[in-house]
Design a protein around this motif. Structure first.
Motif, PDB file in Angstrom:
ATOM      1  N   ALA A  84      -9.659  75.062  88.357  1.00  0.00           N
ATOM      2  CA  ALA A  84     -10.008  73.988  87.665  1.00  0.00           C
ATOM      3  C   ALA A  84      -8.513  73.145  87.720  1.00  0.00           C
ATOM      4  N   ARG A  85      -7.591  73.882  87.332  1.00  0.00           N
ATOM      5  CA  ARG A  85      -6.175  72.914  87.010  1.00  0.00           C
ATOM      6  C   ARG A  85      -5.675  72.343  88.366  1.00  0.00           C
ATOM      7  N   ALA A  86      -5.736  72.818  89.452  1.00  0.00           N
ATOM      8  CA  ALA A  86      -5.523  72.519  90.761  1.00  0.00           C
ATOM      9  C   ALA A  86      -6.521  71.208  91.141  1.00  0.00           C
ATOM     10  N   ARG A  87      -7.696  71.398  90.762  1.00  0.00           N
ATOM     11  CA  ARG A  87      -8.595  70.322  90.995  1.00  0.00           C
ATOM     12  C   ARG A  87      -8.302  69.140  90.306  1.00  0.00           C
ATOM     13  N   CYS A  88      -8.019  69.360  89.073  1.00  0.00           N
ATOM     14  CA  CYS A  88      -7.720  68.143  87.867  1.00  0.00           C
ATOM     15  C   CYS A  88      -6.398  67.511  88.391  1.00  0.00           C
ATOM     16  N   ASP A  89      -5.426  68.303  88.779  1.00  0.00           N
ATOM     17  CA  ASP A  89      -4.058  67.665  89.240  1.00  0.00           C
ATOM     18  C   ASP A  89      -4.295  66.681  90.593  1.00  0.00           C
ATOM     19  N   GLU A  90      -5.205  67.437  91.540  1.00  0.00           N
ATOM     20  CA  GLU A  90      -5.468  66.691  92.673  1.00  0.00           C
ATOM     21  C   GLU A  90      -6.305  65.369  92.290  1.00  0.00           C
ATOM     22  N   VAL A  91      -7.388  65.160  91.300  1.00  0.00           N
ATOM     23  CA  VAL A  91      -7.994  64.034  90.857  1.00  0.00           C
ATOM     24  C   VAL A  91      -7.187  62.976  90.161  1.00  0.00           C
ATOM     25  N   ASN A  92      -6.170  63.812  89.323  1.00  0.00           N
ATOM     26  CA  ASN A  92      -5.357  62.736  88.539  1.00  0.00           C
ATOM     27  C   ASN A  92      -4.440  61.909  89.470  1.00  0.00           C
ATOM     28  N   ALA A  93      -4.026  62.760  90.582  1.00  0.00           N
ATOM     29  CA  ALA A  93      -3.348  61.847  91.722  1.00  0.00           C
ATOM     30  C   ALA A  93      -4.172  60.725  92.295  1.00  0.00           C
ATOM     31  N   LEU A  94      -5.348  61.179  92.549  1.00  0.00           N
ATOM     32  CA  LEU A  94      -6.451  60.127  93.074  1.00  0.00           C
ATOM     33  C   LEU A  94      -6.664  59.330  92.208  1.00  0.00           C
ATOM     34  N   LEU A  95      -6.978  59.433  90.804  1.00  0.00           N
ATOM     35  CA  LEU A  95      -7.129  58.362  89.843  1.00  0.00           C
ATOM     36  C   LEU A  95      -5.865  57.289  89.788  1.00  0.00           C
ATOM     37  N   ALA A  96      -4.519  57.819  89.975  1.00  0.00           N
ATOM     38  CA  ALA A  96      -3.531  56.952  89.779  1.00  0.00           C
ATOM     39  C   ALA A  96      -3.415  56.036  90.850  1.00  0.00           C
ATOM     40  N   THR A  97      -3.908  56.304  92.117  1.00  0.00           N
ATOM     41  CA  THR A  97      -3.821  55.620  93.351  1.00  0.00           C
ATOM     42  C   THR A  97      -5.270  54.797  93.491  1.00  0.00           C
ATOM     43  N   GLY A  98      -6.334  55.510  93.355  1.00  0.00           N
ATOM     44  CA  GLY A  98      -7.611  54.678  93.571  1.00  0.00           C
ATOM     45  C   GLY A  98      -8.264  53.841  92.253  1.00  0.00           C
ATOM     46  N   ALA A  99      -7.979  54.245  91.305  1.00  0.00           N
ATOM     47  CA  ALA A  99      -9.041  53.504  89.817  1.00  0.00           C
ATOM     48  C   ALA A  99      -8.203  52.659  89.369  1.00  0.00           C
ATOM     49  N   SER A 100      -8.599  51.351  88.945  1.00  0.00           N
ATOM     50  CA  SER A 100      -8.260  50.385  88.276  1.00  0.00           C
ATOM     51  C   SER A 100      -8.350  50.598  86.739  1.00  0.00           C
ATOM     52  N   LYS A 101      -7.430  49.688  86.010  1.00  0.00           N
ATOM     53  CA  LYS A 101      -7.803  49.936  84.556  1.00  0.00           C
ATOM     54  C   LYS A 101      -9.303  49.261  84.150  1.00  0.00           C
ATOM     55  N   GLY A 102      -9.623  48.702  84.869  1.00  0.00           N
ATOM     56  CA  GLY A 102     -10.869  47.676  84.567  1.00  0.00           C
ATOM     57  C   GLY A 102     -12.286  48.309  84.831  1.00  0.00           C
ATOM     58  N   VAL A 103     -12.381  49.679  84.244  1.00  0.00           N
ATOM     59  CA  VAL A 103     -13.628  50.362  84.388  1.00  0.00           C
ATOM     60  C   VAL A 103     -14.662  49.985  83.643  1.00  0.00           C
ATOM     61  N   TYR A 104     -16.060  49.516  84.217  1.00  0.00           N
ATOM     62  CA  TYR A 104     -16.901  48.930  83.418  1.00  0.00           C
ATOM     63  C   TYR A 104     -18.452  49.383  83.805  1.00  0.00           C
ATOM     64  N   LEU A 105     -19.449  48.972  82.960  1.00  0.00           N
ATOM     65  CA  LEU A 105     -20.775  49.585  83.215  1.00  0.00           C
ATOM     66  C   LEU A 105     -21.475  48.420  83.683  1.00  0.00           C
ATOM     67  N   THR A 106     -22.374  48.496  84.699  1.00  0.00           N
ATOM     68  CA  THR A 106     -23.164  47.445  85.366  1.00  0.00           C
ATOM     69  C   THR A 106     -24.545  47.802  85.612  1.00  0.00           C
ATOM     70  N   THR A 107     -25.297  46.809  85.961  1.00  0.00           N
ATOM     71  CA  THR A 107     -26.734  46.961  86.416  1.00  0.00           C
ATOM     72  C   THR A 107     -27.168  46.018  87.462  1.00  0.00           C
ATOM     73  N   HIS A 108     -26.081  45.656  88.136  1.00  0.00           N
ATOM     74  CA  HIS A 108     -26.239  44.602  89.228  1.00  0.00           C
ATOM     75  C   HIS A 108     -27.082  45.029  90.424  1.00  0.00           C
ATOM     76  N   ASP A 109     -27.758  44.183  91.021  1.00  0.00           N
ATOM     77  CA  ASP A 109     -28.702  44.310  92.250  1.00  0.00           C
ATOM     78  C   ASP A 109     -29.938  45.100  91.842  1.00  0.00           C
ATOM     79  N   GLY A 110     -30.557  45.068  90.411  1.00  0.00           N
ATOM     80  CA  GLY A 110     -31.473  46.007  90.047  1.00  0.00           C
ATOM     81  C   GLY A 110     -31.134  47.378  89.946  1.00  0.00           C
ATOM     82  N   LEU A 111     -30.123  47.753  90.194  1.00  0.00           N
ATOM     83  CA  LEU A 111     -29.860  49.241  89.962  1.00  0.00           C
ATOM     84  C   LEU A 111     -29.710  49.771  88.486  1.00  0.00           C
ATOM     85  N   ASP A 112     -30.023  51.004  88.421  1.00  0.00           N
ATOM     86  CA  ASP A 112     -29.771  51.500  87.050  1.00  0.00           C
ATOM     87  C   ASP A 112     -28.277  51.195  86.471  1.00  0.00           C
TER      88      ASP A 112
END
Length: 166
Positions: A61-89
């Motif tokens: 779990a620790r190794a996976r979390c470290d890998e995901v943290n590196a991905l989040l630092a590169t890939g995720a913006s600070k503007g996470v939001y919830l949406t229902t566009h295009d009729g999706l849940d």
């Protein structure tokens, strides 16, 4: 759960004989918008697949979390939001609507892996145990004992083990 399954599909597409086709199929299956521009982003997606593979290959779990943290630092913006566009849940977006295809795929896979690992206690991701396969998988089974990417690989491995004993 789209993000974690898309992550597995991107990793598996990268090792296929026709990554562009496999990525196109995955993007259609996961309803990724902007997939008509996929050709422009193939190299970036294949590079991202290498980063994603590290999460599935994590030994604990620790190794996976470290890998995901590196991905989040590169890939995720600070503007996470919830949406229902295009009729999706209702669902989370980890990148702004206006971001390009590559940025959105990075964000949804990094965020999806983070959510999945939180819910699965850092487990339930893996690489197929059949020698020579290398495909990754997401284990959503009841008992969390999956070792193969498919029933076919599991059966072929069992046959191989039987033949070695005989």
């Amino acid at each position: 759960m789209t993000g974690v399954f898309l992550a597995a599909d991107v990793v598996n597409a990268a090792s296929s004989s026709d990554p562009l086709q496999r990525l196109g199929e995955a993007f259609e299956r996961h309803e990724i918008r902007g997939r008509e521009a996929l050709q422009l982003f193939v190299d970036g997606l294949l590079d991202w697949a290498v980063c994603l593979r590290g999460v599935f290959e994590g030994v604990d779990a620790r190794a996976r979390c470290d890998e995901v943290n590196a991905l989040l630092a590169t890939g995720a913006s600070k503007g996470v939001y919830l949406t229902t566009h295009d009729g999706l849940d209702p669902h989370l977006h980890f990148a702004p609507e206006g971001d390009g295809l590559l940025a959105r795929v990075r964000a949804v896979t990094a965020g999806g892996l983070a959510i999945f690992l939180t819910e699965s206690r850092g487990a339930r991701l893996g690489v197929c145990s059949r020698r020579g396969c290398g495909q990754v998988f997401v284990d959503v089974g009841r008992n969390a004992t999956r070792r193969y990417c498919s029933t076919r690989c599991g059966n072929n491995d069992a046959v191989d083990r039987y033949r070695q004993r005989a």
